[in-house]
Design a protein around this motif. Structure first.
Motif, mmCIF file in Angstrom:
data_model
loop_
_atom_site.group_PDB
_atom_site.id
_atom_site.type_symbol
_atom_site.label_atom_id
_atom_site.label_comp_id
_atom_site.label_asym_id
_atom_site.label_seq_id
_atom_site.Cartn_x
_atom_site.Cartn_y
_atom_site.Cartn_z
ATOM 1 N N ILE A 8 0.845 -1.201 0.000
ATOM 2 C CA ILE A 8 0.000 0.000 0.000
ATOM 3 C C ILE A 8 0.878 1.249 0.000
ATOM 4 O O ILE A 8 0.630 2.214 -0.745
ATOM 5 C CB ILE A 8 -0.937 0.010 1.223
ATOM 6 C CG1 ILE A 8 -2.058 -1.020 1.066
ATOM 7 C CG2 ILE A 8 -1.512 1.404 1.455
ATOM 8 C CD1 ILE A 8 -3.125 -0.658 0.074
ATOM 9 N N ASN A 9 1.913 1.265 0.823
ATOM 10 C CA ASN A 9 2.807 2.425 0.892
ATOM 11 C C ASN A 9 3.501 2.674 -0.439
ATOM 12 O O ASN A 9 3.647 3.828 -0.876
ATOM 13 C CB ASN A 9 3.842 2.226 1.998
ATOM 14 C CG ASN A 9 3.244 2.342 3.389
ATOM 15 O OD1 ASN A 9 2.200 2.969 3.563
ATOM 16 N ND2 ASN A 9 3.893 1.740 4.366
ATOM 17 N N ARG A 10 3.942 1.598 -1.099
ATOM 18 C CA ARG A 10 4.589 1.760 -2.403
ATOM 19 C C ARG A 10 3.603 2.310 -3.430
ATOM 20 O O ARG A 10 3.954 3.157 -4.253
ATOM 21 C CB ARG A 10 5.170 0.424 -2.883
ATOM 22 C CG ARG A 10 6.317 -0.103 -2.053
ATOM 23 C CD ARG A 10 7.227 -1.031 -2.862
ATOM 24 N NE ARG A 10 6.490 -2.080 -3.562
ATOM 25 C CZ ARG A 10 6.220 -3.275 -3.048
ATOM 26 N NH1 ARG A 10 6.594 -3.566 -1.809
ATOM 27 N NH2 ARG A 10 5.575 -4.177 -3.766
ATOM 28 N N LEU A 11 2.377 1.808 -3.402
ATOM 29 C CA LEU A 11 1.351 2.287 -4.326
ATOM 30 C C LEU A 11 1.097 3.779 -4.128
ATOM 31 O O LEU A 11 1.016 4.547 -5.095
ATOM 32 C CB LEU A 11 0.053 1.521 -4.092
ATOM 33 C CG LEU A 11 -0.308 0.395 -5.059
ATOM 34 C CD1 LEU A 11 -1.639 -0.224 -4.666
ATOM 35 C CD2 LEU A 11 -0.335 0.879 -6.492
ATOM 36 N N ARG A 12 0.965 4.183 -2.875
ATOM 37 C CA ARG A 12 0.709 5.588 -2.584
ATOM 38 C C ARG A 12 1.838 6.477 -3.098
ATOM 39 O O ARG A 12 1.597 7.559 -3.648
ATOM 40 C CB ARG A 12 0.539 5.787 -1.079
ATOM 41 C CG ARG A 12 -0.833 5.365 -0.559
ATOM 42 C CD ARG A 12 -0.892 5.440 0.937
ATOM 43 N NE ARG A 12 -2.249 5.248 1.434
ATOM 44 C CZ ARG A 12 -2.543 4.903 2.674
ATOM 45 N NH1 ARG A 12 -1.566 4.705 3.556
ATOM 46 N NH2 ARG A 12 -3.788 4.750 3.039
ATOM 47 N N ASN A 13 3.063 6.019 -2.927
ATOM 48 C CA ASN A 13 4.207 6.804 -3.395
ATOM 49 C C ASN A 13 4.185 6.998 -4.899
ATOM 50 O O ASN A 13 4.708 7.990 -5.427
ATOM 51 C CB ASN A 13 5.520 6.133 -2.978
ATOM 52 C CG ASN A 13 5.785 6.246 -1.496
ATOM 53 O OD1 ASN A 13 5.296 7.157 -0.840
ATOM 54 N ND2 ASN A 13 6.555 5.306 -0.956
ATOM 55 N N LYS A 14 3.554 6.051 -5.606
ATOM 56 C CA LYS A 14 3.558 6.096 -7.064
ATOM 57 C C LYS A 14 2.360 6.832 -7.660
ATOM 58 O O LYS A 14 2.483 7.447 -8.726
ATOM 59 C CB LYS A 14 3.627 4.670 -7.632
ATOM 60 C CG LYS A 14 4.948 3.970 -7.359
ATOM 61 C CD LYS A 14 4.988 2.573 -7.970
ATOM 62 C CE LYS A 14 6.333 1.899 -7.723
ATOM 63 N NZ LYS A 14 6.420 0.552 -8.345
ATOM 64 N N ILE A 15 1.196 6.758 -6.997
ATOM 65 C CA ILE A 15 -0.009 7.316 -7.629
ATOM 66 C C ILE A 15 -0.585 8.533 -6.905
ATOM 67 O O ILE A 15 -1.476 9.188 -7.447
ATOM 68 C CB ILE A 15 -1.124 6.254 -7.774
ATOM 69 C CG1 ILE A 15 -1.697 5.881 -6.400
ATOM 70 C CG2 ILE A 15 -0.637 5.038 -8.528
ATOM 71 C CD1 ILE A 15 -2.961 5.036 -6.495
ATOM 72 N N GLU A 16 -0.098 8.825 -5.715
ATOM 73 C CA GLU A 16 -0.643 9.958 -4.974
ATOM 74 C C GLU A 16 0.231 11.199 -5.158
ATOM 75 O O GLU A 16 1.450 11.124 -5.049
ATOM 76 C CB GLU A 16 -0.736 9.642 -3.478
ATOM 77 C CG GLU A 16 -1.554 8.406 -3.150
ATOM 78 C CD GLU A 16 -3.049 8.657 -3.160
ATOM 79 O OE1 GLU A 16 -3.481 9.718 -3.674
ATOM 80 O OE2 GLU A 16 -3.798 7.794 -2.680
ATOM 81 N N LYS A 17 -0.405 12.330 -5.434
ATOM 82 C CA LYS A 17 0.315 13.592 -5.480
ATOM 83 C C LYS A 17 0.375 14.157 -4.069
ATOM 84 O O LYS A 17 -0.628 14.132 -3.347
ATOM 85 C CB LYS A 17 -0.392 14.575 -6.414
ATOM 86 C CG LYS A 17 -0.389 14.137 -7.873
ATOM 87 C CD LYS A 17 -1.071 15.157 -8.749
ATOM 88 C CE LYS A 17 -1.027 14.737 -10.217
ATOM 89 N NZ LYS A 17 -1.716 15.716 -11.093
ATOM 90 N N PRO A 18 1.522 14.667 -3.646
ATOM 91 C CA PRO A 18 1.678 15.142 -2.260
ATOM 92 C C PRO A 18 0.582 16.085 -1.798
ATOM 93 O O PRO A 18 0.078 15.965 -0.695
ATOM 94 C CB PRO A 18 3.046 15.843 -2.288
ATOM 95 C CG PRO A 18 3.789 15.147 -3.379
ATOM 96 C CD PRO A 18 2.758 14.822 -4.425
ATOM 97 N N LYS A 19 0.162 16.989 -2.647
ATOM 98 C CA LYS A 19 -0.836 17.981 -2.222
ATOM 99 C C LYS A 19 -2.213 17.374 -1.997
ATOM 100 O O LYS A 19 -3.066 17.963 -1.325
ATOM 101 C CB LYS A 19 -0.928 19.107 -3.252
ATOM 102 C CG LYS A 19 -1.502 18.675 -4.602
ATOM 103 C CD LYS A 19 -1.627 19.874 -5.535
ATOM 104 C CE LYS A 19 -2.242 19.462 -6.883
ATOM 105 N NZ LYS A 19 -2.393 20.619 -7.783
#
Length: 268
Positions: free
Chosen positions: A235-246
């Protein structure tokens, strides 16, 4: 189709044992004890999946894993090692491994995990080839199995409401099962087979909360709750790839004490 498994293991007896039990399942194997040789074999396109040890003659298997992922090579990787602490497992998964199994291990479990990796990786290719082959009988869909649609995602333009969607569209995020491809704001996002399967599982039912146990069964084909950390790391890896920080976890939300859900909303 005969799949080839690359086994990178410096214990020759262990490598032979792994090879023997994979051949029983109908796989072809290539054995090496060196990261450098294993990397070249993968780059030459000679393997369909990798079983990778950690402590090898010329380094740590995580380095090979990281290097392959940096080169956007999404070949499925199962780490099989004697390093069995939670920290070791997280390191392996964060390096880009799709699965992590510790020694001593059950041969039956190893075989099952390899089958799961191959199945997840090559399912989309099988779908494409089956459509082109006159010798393959089309799959008959039971009407009771239709995938429920949800208002937060749209069908791809070439799909009808009676079809299972080939692509899930959430504003800038497009998940194509047929192409096994994810695009964010037009840019291709490189995911491992397991990351893609996890994302598709969550996104196919927006708003539905999946427990870690459910995700282990659906994505990893195991009901062993000792692998909850595997779900968290992926899940953490996925978030790093598809989520924009803002956007602060716009797509994948944690439901504390329960699990995770997919939601197409930006947090304030």
């Amino acid at each position: 189709m005969l799949y080839t498994i690359l086994v990178v293991e410096d214990d020759q007896d262990m490598a032979n044992l792994i090879s023997l039990n994979l051949k029983v399942q109908g796989y072809k194997t290539i054995l090496t004890s060196h990261i450098s040789e294993g990397y070249q074999i993968v780059c030459q396109g000679l393997a369909d999946a990798v079983i990778l040890d950690r402590k090898l003659c010329d380094g740590d298997g995580t380095e090979m894993c990281k290097r392959l992922r940096q080169q956007q090579i999404s070949l499925p990787i199962l780490m099989l090692t004697g390093l069995n602490s939670e920290h070791d497992m997280v390191d392996g998964l964060e390096a880009g491994a799709d699965d992590y199994l510790t020694k001593p291990f059950s041969v039956v479990e190893l075989q099952a995990r390899v089958r799961a990796l191959i199945r997840r990786t090559h399912y989309a290719h099988w779908q494409d080839s089956s459509k082109d082959s006159p010798n393959v009988t089309p799959l008959q869909i039971n009407p009771n199995w239709q995938v429920a649609q949800h208002s937060t995602h749209q069908l791809a333009p070439d799909q009808t409401s009676n079809d299972i969607p080939e692509a899930l569209v959430f504003d800038e995020l497009v998940i194509s099962k047929k192409q096994h491809e994810v695009r964010l704001a037009g840019a291709n996002i490189n995911l491992t087979p397991t990351e893609f399967s996890l994302l598709y599982c969550l996104a196919s039912k927006p708003g539905r909360v999946f427990t870690k146990d459910e995700l282990l069964i659906r994505v990893w084909d195991t009901d062993y709750d000792g692998y909850h950390h595997t779900v968290c790391s992926t899940i953490n890896r996925l978030r790093n790839k598809i989520e924009k920080p803002k956007h602060n976890m716009r797509y994948i939300r944690t439901v504390w004490g329960v699990g995770y859900k997919f939601q197409n909303e930006a947090r304030p």
